[in-house]
Design an enzyme around this catalytic site. Sequence first.
Site, PDB file in Angstrom:
ATOM      1  N   GLU A   1       0.795  -1.223   0.000  1.00  0.00           N
ATOM      2  CA  GLU A   1       0.000   0.000   0.000  1.00  0.00           C
ATOM      3  C   GLU A   1       0.832   1.281   0.000  1.00  0.00           C
ATOM      4  O   GLU A   1       0.413   2.287  -0.563  1.00  0.00           O
ATOM      5  CB  GLU A   1      -0.931   0.017   1.225  1.00  0.00           C
ATOM      6  CG  GLU A   1      -2.009  -1.041   1.214  1.00  0.00           C
ATOM      7  CD  GLU A   1      -3.084  -0.791   0.160  1.00  0.00           C
ATOM      8  OE1 GLU A   1      -3.355   0.391  -0.138  1.00  0.00           O
ATOM      9  OE2 GLU A   1      -3.637  -1.773  -0.358  1.00  0.00           O
TER      10      GLU A   1
ATOM     11  N   SER B   1     -50.489 -18.598  43.645  1.00  0.00           N
ATOM     12  CA  SER B   1     -50.213 -18.699  45.076  1.00  0.00           C
ATOM     13  C   SER B   1     -48.809 -18.266  45.451  1.00  0.00           C
ATOM     14  O   SER B   1     -48.497 -18.156  46.641  1.00  0.00           O
ATOM     15  CB  SER B   1     -50.453 -20.131  45.546  1.00  0.00           C
ATOM     16  OG  SER B   1     -51.829 -20.453  45.436  1.00  0.00           O
TER      17      SER B   1
END
Length: 731
Positions: free
Chosen positions: A111, A380
């Site tokens: 690059e 319950s």
Amino acid sequence: MADRQFELPVDVRRKSEVVQDRLGLIILITTVSVFTFLIFLLSVLLGNKLAEAAAALPNVKVLHEWHPYESTRIYDRNGTLIANIHGDEDRVVVPLKDISPNIQRAVMAIEDNRFYEHNGVDIRGTLRAASANFRGEDVQGGSTLTQQLVKNLFLSPERAITRKVAEALLAMRVERHYDKNKILEMYLNQVYWGNQSYGIEKAARRYFKKPARDLTIGESALLAGLLKAPEGISPYAYPKAARKRQLEVLGAMVTFGYITEEQRAKAATEQLELNRQLPKPSKHPFFIQYVVEQLKEKFGDSAVRQGGLKVYTTMDQPVQELAEKALYDEMDKIKYSGASEGSFIVQNLANGHILALVGGRDFEKNQFNHATQQHRAIGSTFKPLVYLTAFRLGLVSPESQISDSPVCFNNGYSNWCPHNWDGRYMGSMTIRKALTLSRNTPTVKLGLKMGIDPVIETARLAGITSPIDANFSSLLGSAGISPLEVITAYSTIARGGIYLPPTVLMKVEDSRGREIHLERPQPERRFEEGPVYNLISILQDVVEKGTGKNAIIPGRAVAGKTGTTDEMRDIWFSGFTADMVGSVWMGNDKYVPLRGVFSSNSVTVWGNFAREYYKMYPIQAVEFPKPPKILVEKKYLGPKQESAESAALDEEKPSASPASPTAKAPAVDDPAYGYSPLHPGAGGVPMNNDNNSGELKPLIDPNANRRPATLAAPLPITGGGANTNPESGVH
């Protein structure tokens, strides 16, 4: 003939010709002057534009605070990574010292081979790229690593001369303010490498399942080659193109002296083992989902998905896996029942840490978190709060007598006559036995005498925040409550009345490792110990003698309560020891009644988990504190009204109070006994009607909805819906 002895005549220019030549010279000079002036003017204008453009460019000094979007990493309590949370960019930032020199050299070779020589713009490289492009060779951009970095950070990807000029100016500014190593570090952590990998660390782990510091020359060459077209030459989709590009990178590394020919040959023949596993969701997605919700609430969505937080949770992975196995194994056994979903939460009592949270059966099919988002009737499971209220008010003791006999209640529209789950009535019994056997009518009678408001207040103090209707069906658990609220309430009971909200966050660090302060709620005493320990003693009987026998752990004290809702649509169990509390729910999202199962199936989940839990962590068994005696004091509101209705309901004779042998404990069916120290006048009184039906009418509006004082609007009820119908057969 003799030669002439004279010169030939000279050609003399005419005046018109001289004038014409002078005019041409003037025109030429004028043209050159005008052209020069135009160039000067254009230069001035262009200079001004460039100056304006330069002034409008971003300040590159902000890179001192540079930090790209980074994934949030979530760990369990032991520091094991369990999930990555990210937005559009999945990235982990690492310093240059933790990036292999192989990948650094590979990237520069292909690059920007003169990276350490130029000042941000490489004129030689730009001319070389232009020449190659003109000859039709492999297209090159000519941009340096610095130019690529500023383009990614500051500029749009458009192809325009103005963008290229801005890119060059910014690159030179960056080079003046930062050293080369810092620029290279930012570049490698910023760029996209394909396969949803942002930054070199994520790329190394995704492609090769290793950190960036361990990349080989061959692996580095492959990754560096991807920068040209991350998806277009993916080694997964286009292996030949990726291989060709890898060899080009290796050749460039030799050409520019980064590696030797021998190293190139070895790297070219290296067999690369690509990671073939696609990214998978977390192993424990419901827990992670709840963690993310808590993080977003505290820090916002962008910080969670892009801020690179390090989050250390309270999850104990072995405990989480035990909880999942216990729940899923039981659900597999009862597939026939219609119980397609379930939840299981496990909490450490000492600090409120949630050790495990299971929110459903299959996250890929259903992401609804039944542990935290669902609000269902709890049956319950709510009853202990009713009895705790009576103990707090000094209305009864565990040994007070109450009648398990029919009772009806007029709600203004119709008569509500709750019955027991087995359809039977057992007559006179103690409060202890009534709760142990989960009888409904004694619970309703007790609630009628207290009123619903004190019970709702007890629920709020215990940690329940969902709306609870001021209807007496709420005494039997008809309100929609989340499993997370249920375990909060039971943990308050298990601590002897001390409230501590559950938490899943232990520590949070920002992307730079700085710890972020978290508000830590302090334990708060909500109930006196005496009433709570009396309740716990009964909840121990529920496990040892009642509906919770499958939760028995030999040699260890266990307390808890089962719960089912109307037509067996939900089955619950919440149980605890001296150090741990867990809550189990099973049902389905269609709210269809279950078949062939009972609350004991939820007890089995808890028991199977708990026995393995204490094998894994052999914590010393501790008994619950012995309950003190409750001194029951009758608070007389007026002359006792004897009636056929009250005589029919008062089947039992009052027994002596254990705390005062000479005083008689009141029968809770005494119609004059309706005084509440918390809410005077909230109790019920008999209706003096003509039909002598024995119905009791409360003094409060049964349609009023009691919510916490801090809630200005009703809380949303989501997921499966809340069962607001009066319960008739819960236990």
